[in-house]
Motif scaffolding. Sequence first.
Motif, PDB file in Angstrom:
ATOM      1  N   TYR A  40     -29.255  17.389 -35.111  1.00 11.00           N
ATOM      2  CA  TYR A  40     -28.361  18.277 -34.369  1.00 11.00           C
ATOM      3  C   TYR A  40     -27.328  17.431 -33.637  1.00 11.00           C
ATOM      4  N   LEU A  41     -26.070  17.594 -33.995  1.00  8.50           N
ATOM      5  CA  LEU A  41     -24.976  16.935 -33.293  1.00  8.50           C
ATOM      6  C   LEU A  41     -24.719  17.778 -32.043  1.00  8.50           C
ATOM      7  N   GLN A  42     -25.197  17.282 -30.907  1.00 11.86           N
ATOM      8  CA  GLN A  42     -25.224  18.085 -29.696  1.00 11.86           C
ATOM      9  C   GLN A  42     -23.908  18.061 -28.925  1.00 11.86           C
ATOM     10  N   ASP A  43     -23.353  16.892 -28.698  1.00  9.76           N
ATOM     11  CA  ASP A  43     -22.126  16.766 -27.914  1.00  9.76           C
ATOM     12  C   ASP A  43     -21.167  15.824 -28.622  1.00  9.76           C
ATOM     13  N   LEU A  44     -19.900  16.182 -28.654  1.00 12.55           N
ATOM     14  CA  LEU A  44     -18.856  15.314 -29.179  1.00 12.55           C
ATOM     15  C   LEU A  44     -17.672  15.427 -28.240  1.00 12.55           C
ATOM     16  N   TYR A  45     -17.217  14.288 -27.746  1.00 15.36           N
ATOM     17  CA  TYR A  45     -16.060  14.284 -26.856  1.00 15.36           C
ATOM     18  C   TYR A  45     -15.144  13.137 -27.246  1.00 15.36           C
ATOM     19  N   VAL A  46     -13.841  13.430 -27.321  1.00  9.33           N
ATOM     20  CA  VAL A  46     -12.817  12.412 -27.523  1.00  9.33           C
ATOM     21  C   VAL A  46     -11.764  12.622 -26.441  1.00  9.33           C
ATOM     22  N   ASP A  47     -11.389  11.544 -25.780  1.00  8.91           N
ATOM     23  CA  ASP A  47     -10.362  11.590 -24.746  1.00  8.91           C
ATOM     24  C   ASP A  47      -9.109  12.263 -25.312  1.00  8.91           C
ATOM     25  N   PRO A  48      -8.498  13.163 -24.554  1.00  8.38           N
ATOM     26  CA  PRO A  48      -7.306  13.857 -25.063  1.00  8.38           C
ATOM     27  C   PRO A  48      -6.221  12.910 -25.596  1.00  8.38           C
ATOM     28  N   ALA A  49      -6.060  11.755 -24.987  1.00 13.40           N
ATOM     29  CA  ALA A  49      -5.038  10.805 -25.442  1.00 13.40           C
ATOM     30  C   ALA A  49      -5.371  10.212 -26.804  1.00 13.40           C
ATOM     31  N   ALA A  50      -6.640  10.259 -27.207  1.00  4.75           N
ATOM     32  CA  ALA A  50      -7.065   9.679 -28.493  1.00  4.75           C
ATOM     33  C   ALA A  50      -7.305  10.740 -29.560  1.00  4.75           C
ATOM     34  N   ARG A  51      -7.106  11.990 -29.230  1.00  4.09           N
ATOM     35  CA  ARG A  51      -7.318  13.048 -30.222  1.00  4.09           C
ATOM     36  C   ARG A  51      -6.267  12.959 -31.309  1.00  4.09           C
ATOM     37  N   GLY A  52      -6.693  13.216 -32.531  1.00  4.28           N
ATOM     38  CA  GLY A  52      -5.798  13.116 -33.669  1.00  4.28           C
ATOM     39  C   GLY A  52      -5.728  11.721 -34.268  1.00  4.28           C
ATOM     40  N   THR A  53      -6.489  10.777 -33.706  1.00  8.54           N
ATOM     41  CA  THR A  53      -6.473   9.396 -34.210  1.00  8.54           C
ATOM     42  C   THR A  53      -7.604   9.110 -35.184  1.00  8.54           C
ATOM     43  N   GLY A  54      -8.501  10.076 -35.382  1.00  6.46           N
ATOM     44  CA  GLY A  54      -9.640   9.868 -36.271  1.00  6.46           C
ATOM     45  C   GLY A  54     -10.909   9.464 -35.545  1.00  6.46           C
ATOM     46  N   ALA A  55     -10.854   9.350 -34.227  1.00  8.64           N
ATOM     47  CA  ALA A  55     -12.040   8.946 -33.466  1.00  8.64           C
ATOM     48  C   ALA A  55     -13.164   9.970 -33.603  1.00  8.64           C
TER      49      ALA A  55
END
Length: 92
Positions: A40-55
């Motif tokens: 179960y992938l419970q939590d995923l967070y990417v900093d807004p400044a890094a969104r869209g970068t493939g992180a």
Amino acid sequence: MLDPARPQQNALVAEQGGQLVGLVHYIFHAHNWRVEDVCYLQDLYVDPAARGTGAGRALIRAVCAAADATGTPSVHGLTQGGNLPVFNGVHP
């Protein structure tokens, strides 16, 4: 996630340019209809400044790779509709 006696709970981070930009928490657990555990992938967070970068995709792929490495046949999670493009097509 830090207790070696609880290997079913895990976390990974994403870095870009030496900065932490994301994290993911995932749990291996029993399933009523499978012999093997599922993930179960419970939590995923990417900093807004890094969104869209493939992180985010890289973190999801890393969870899928961890599941594959343990013989876990399925990774599942819930997300808001706007996040579906990140999840779709990441793992066959």
